[in-house]
Design an enzyme around this catalytic site. Structure first.
Site, PDB file in Angstrom:
ATOM      1  N   LYS A 176       1.322   4.283  -2.958  1.00  0.00           N
ATOM      2  CA  LYS A 176       1.080   5.709  -2.718  1.00  0.00           C
ATOM      3  C   LYS A 176       2.345   6.537  -2.978  1.00  0.00           C
ATOM      4  O   LYS A 176       2.249   7.698  -3.391  1.00  0.00           O
ATOM      5  CB  LYS A 176       0.536   5.923  -1.298  1.00  0.00           C
ATOM      6  N   TYR A 214       0.835  -1.211   0.000  1.00  0.00           N
ATOM      7  CA  TYR A 214       0.000   0.000   0.000  1.00  0.00           C
ATOM      8  C   TYR A 214       0.875   1.270   0.000  1.00  0.00           C
ATOM      9  O   TYR A 214       0.698   2.154  -0.839  1.00  0.00           O
ATOM     10  CB  TYR A 214      -0.931   0.001   1.214  1.00  0.00           C
TER      11      TYR A 214
HETATM   12  N1  LIG Z   1      -9.323   6.659   4.741  1.00  0.00           N
HETATM   13  C1  LIG Z   1      -8.051   6.894   4.986  1.00  0.00           C
HETATM   14  O1  LIG Z   1      -7.597   6.886   6.153  1.00  0.00           O
HETATM   15  C2  LIG Z   1      -7.115   7.215   3.840  1.00  0.00           C
HETATM   16  C3  LIG Z   1      -5.872   7.798   4.145  1.00  0.00           C
HETATM   17  C4  LIG Z   1      -5.015   8.119   3.111  1.00  0.00           C
HETATM   18  C5  LIG Z   1      -5.379   7.881   1.793  1.00  0.00           C
HETATM   19  N2  LIG Z   1      -6.586   7.288   1.526  1.00  0.00           N
HETATM   20  C6  LIG Z   1      -6.925   7.046   0.116  1.00  0.00           C
HETATM   21  O2  LIG Z   1      -8.135   7.695  -0.178  1.00  0.00           O
HETATM   22  C7  LIG Z   1      -8.735   7.071  -1.320  1.00  0.00           C
HETATM   23  C8  LIG Z   1     -10.208   6.881  -1.059  1.00  0.00           C
HETATM   24  O3  LIG Z   1     -10.373   5.901  -0.048  1.00  0.00           O
HETATM   25  P1  LIG Z   1     -11.429   6.087   1.139  1.00  0.00           P
HETATM   26  O4  LIG Z   1     -10.683   6.369   2.367  1.00  0.00           O
HETATM   27  O5  LIG Z   1     -12.526   7.005   0.743  1.00  0.00           O
HETATM   28  O6  LIG Z   1     -11.925   4.584   1.260  1.00  0.00           O
HETATM   29  P2  LIG Z   1     -13.340   3.951   0.894  1.00  0.00           P
HETATM   30  O7  LIG Z   1     -14.413   4.623   1.680  1.00  0.00           O
HETATM   31  O8  LIG Z   1     -13.142   2.482   1.041  1.00  0.00           O
HETATM   32  O9  LIG Z   1     -13.556   4.318  -0.639  1.00  0.00           O
HETATM   33  C9  LIG Z   1     -12.855   3.653  -1.651  1.00  0.00           C
HETATM   34  C10 LIG Z   1     -13.460   4.039  -2.979  1.00  0.00           C
HETATM   35  O10 LIG Z   1     -12.761   3.329  -4.013  1.00  0.00           O
HETATM   36  C11 LIG Z   1     -13.727   2.681  -4.840  1.00  0.00           C
HETATM   37  N3  LIG Z   1     -13.166   1.435  -5.344  1.00  0.00           N
HETATM   38  C12 LIG Z   1     -12.623   0.423  -4.608  1.00  0.00           C
HETATM   39  N4  LIG Z   1     -12.272  -0.585  -5.414  1.00  0.00           N
HETATM   40  C13 LIG Z   1     -12.594  -0.214  -6.677  1.00  0.00           C
HETATM   41  C14 LIG Z   1     -12.488  -0.831  -7.951  1.00  0.00           C
HETATM   42  N5  LIG Z   1     -11.965  -2.067  -8.096  1.00  0.00           N
HETATM   43  N6  LIG Z   1     -12.927  -0.142  -9.028  1.00  0.00           N
HETATM   44  C15 LIG Z   1     -13.472   1.091  -8.917  1.00  0.00           C
HETATM   45  N7  LIG Z   1     -13.598   1.725  -7.740  1.00  0.00           N
HETATM   46  C16 LIG Z   1     -13.163   1.073  -6.636  1.00  0.00           C
HETATM   47  C17 LIG Z   1     -14.924   2.413  -3.932  1.00  0.00           C
HETATM   48  O11 LIG Z   1     -16.129   2.296  -4.686  1.00  0.00           O
HETATM   49  P3  LIG Z   1     -16.794   0.846  -5.011  1.00  0.00           P
HETATM   50  O12 LIG Z   1     -16.619  -0.008  -3.814  1.00  0.00           O
HETATM   51  O13 LIG Z   1     -18.210   1.203  -5.340  1.00  0.00           O
HETATM   52  O14 LIG Z   1     -16.077   0.317  -6.202  1.00  0.00           O
HETATM   53  C18 LIG Z   1     -14.933   3.685  -3.096  1.00  0.00           C
HETATM   54  O15 LIG Z   1     -15.594   4.722  -3.776  1.00  0.00           O
HETATM   55  C19 LIG Z   1      -7.955   5.777  -1.546  1.00  0.00           C
HETATM   56  O16 LIG Z   1      -7.080   5.947  -2.635  1.00  0.00           O
HETATM   57  C20 LIG Z   1      -7.178   5.599  -0.252  1.00  0.00           C
HETATM   58  O17 LIG Z   1      -5.984   4.875  -0.456  1.00  0.00           O
HETATM   59  C21 LIG Z   1      -7.464   6.968   2.527  1.00  0.00           C
END
Ligand SMILES: NC(=O)c1ccc[n+]([C@@H]2O[C@H](COP(=O)([O-])OP(=O)(O)OC[C@H]3O[C@@H](n4cnc5c(N)ncnc54)[C@H](OP(=O)(O)O)[C@@H]3O)[C@@H](O)[C@H]2O)c1
Length: 242
Positions: free
Chosen positions: A133, A129
């Site tokens: 990133k 992961y």
């Molecule tokens: N939350 C944190 O603490 C955090 C911290 C740093 C960075 N991030 C980054 O922020 C971004 C958004 O994540 P989040 O925190 O909002 O998590 P999340 O709530 O799990 O959202 C993930 C999103 O990615 C989509 N997704 C997952 N697999 C997919 C696939 N195979 N094809 C198309 N869409 C897909 C999901 O939609 P579907 O399931 O409908 O496909 C959902 O909209 C990610 O890149 C994550 O690495 C998160």
């Protein structure tokens, strides 16, 4: 974003329809699994067709946000999941951006790539992961430089822990003490939009995350790895107790 600009039209590319009623006609869901190369190619064509039909002029903001992580020593939980993570967090970002870039260059706009504070140091127990990133962070900076005279910009967004579905999907429990440090998605979005408005190429959201990213940047990678490994091991212990 919808609240800030009532005339924005949104195109959501993911597997499930977010089905947010208040958006009405302004939210268009194009179902796709971005970890599958053929689906990326198809959905890029669908985005172009949709824009031509519904919004033939105006700037475009491409947000590469889809992504997931897992926690545990490599290759836990399983190797296929690690490879899928690279497909979604890295390959789809490059592929989709490459396919839509000619359109962005014609109409102007910006690319927002969601990286993470995990990008700033190796992350034992989240090895794949963190590396995905780091790719997104470096790639976004280089892309932004290449695009500097083009009317299109790229921004790397580096959130720390944020209250989304991320941890549940990573197979982790939520509601422990570490969550107290988490930011809301709204805070992350506002901070990202301000950075975009200020013409920056990178934003680390929240002062605690800025401090952590700053602290890990000038130290040798071997030391940063040990520090991140200790922090993440502590997080796993919290997980095991809650
Ligand atoms: N939350 C944190 O603490 C955090 C911290 C740093 C960075 N991030 C980054 O922020 C971004 C958004 O994540 P989040 O925190 O909002 O998590 P999340 O709530 O799990 O959202 C993930 C999103 O990615 C989509 N997704 C997952 N697999 C997919 C696939 N195979 N094809 C198309 N869409 C897909 C999901 O939609 P579907 O399931 O409908 O496909 C959902 O909209 C990610 O890149 C994550 O690495 C998160």
């Amino acid at each position: 974003m919808a609240k800030l600009k009532p005339d924005l039209v949104f195109c959501n590319l993911s597997r499930r329809n977010p089905d947010i009623k208040s958006f009405g006609e302004r939210l268009n869901h194009l179902a796709c699994d971005l970890s599958q190369p053929t689906e990326v190619a198809l959905v890029a064509r669908n985005v172009e067709a949709f824009l031509e039909r519904r919004v033939p002029a105006g700037r475009i903001l491409l947000i590469n946000n889809s992504g997931f992580g897992t926690m545990g020593p490599f290759p836990e939980a399983d190797l296929a999941k690690q490879v899928e993570m690279i497909d979604l967090n890295v390959r789809a970002v490059v592929h989709l951006t490459g396919l839509l870039l000619p359109l962005l260059l014609r109409r102007g706009g910006a690319i927002m790539n969601v990286a993470s504070t995990a990008a700033f140091q190796p992350t034992p127990t989240m090895a794949t992961y963190g590396a995905t990133k780091a790719f997104v962070l470096h790639w976004s900076h280089a892309l932004n430089y290449e695009l500097r005279h083009s009317g299109v910009r790229a921004l790397a967004v580096c959130p720390g822990t944020t209250r989304t579905e991320f941890f549940r999907i990573a197979g982790l429990k939520t509601g422990n003490r570490a969550d107290a440090l988490a930011m809301s998605p709204e805070e992350v979005v506002m901070s990202s939009l301000r950075a975009l408005g200020a013409g920056r190429s990178q934003v680390v959201t929240g002062w605690k995350n800025k401090l952590a990213a700053f602290a890990s940047s000038p130290v040798p990678k071997s030391l940063a790895t040990r520090v991140a490994g200790t922090v993440l091991a502590g997080y796993r212990r919290l997980q095991a107790r809650s």
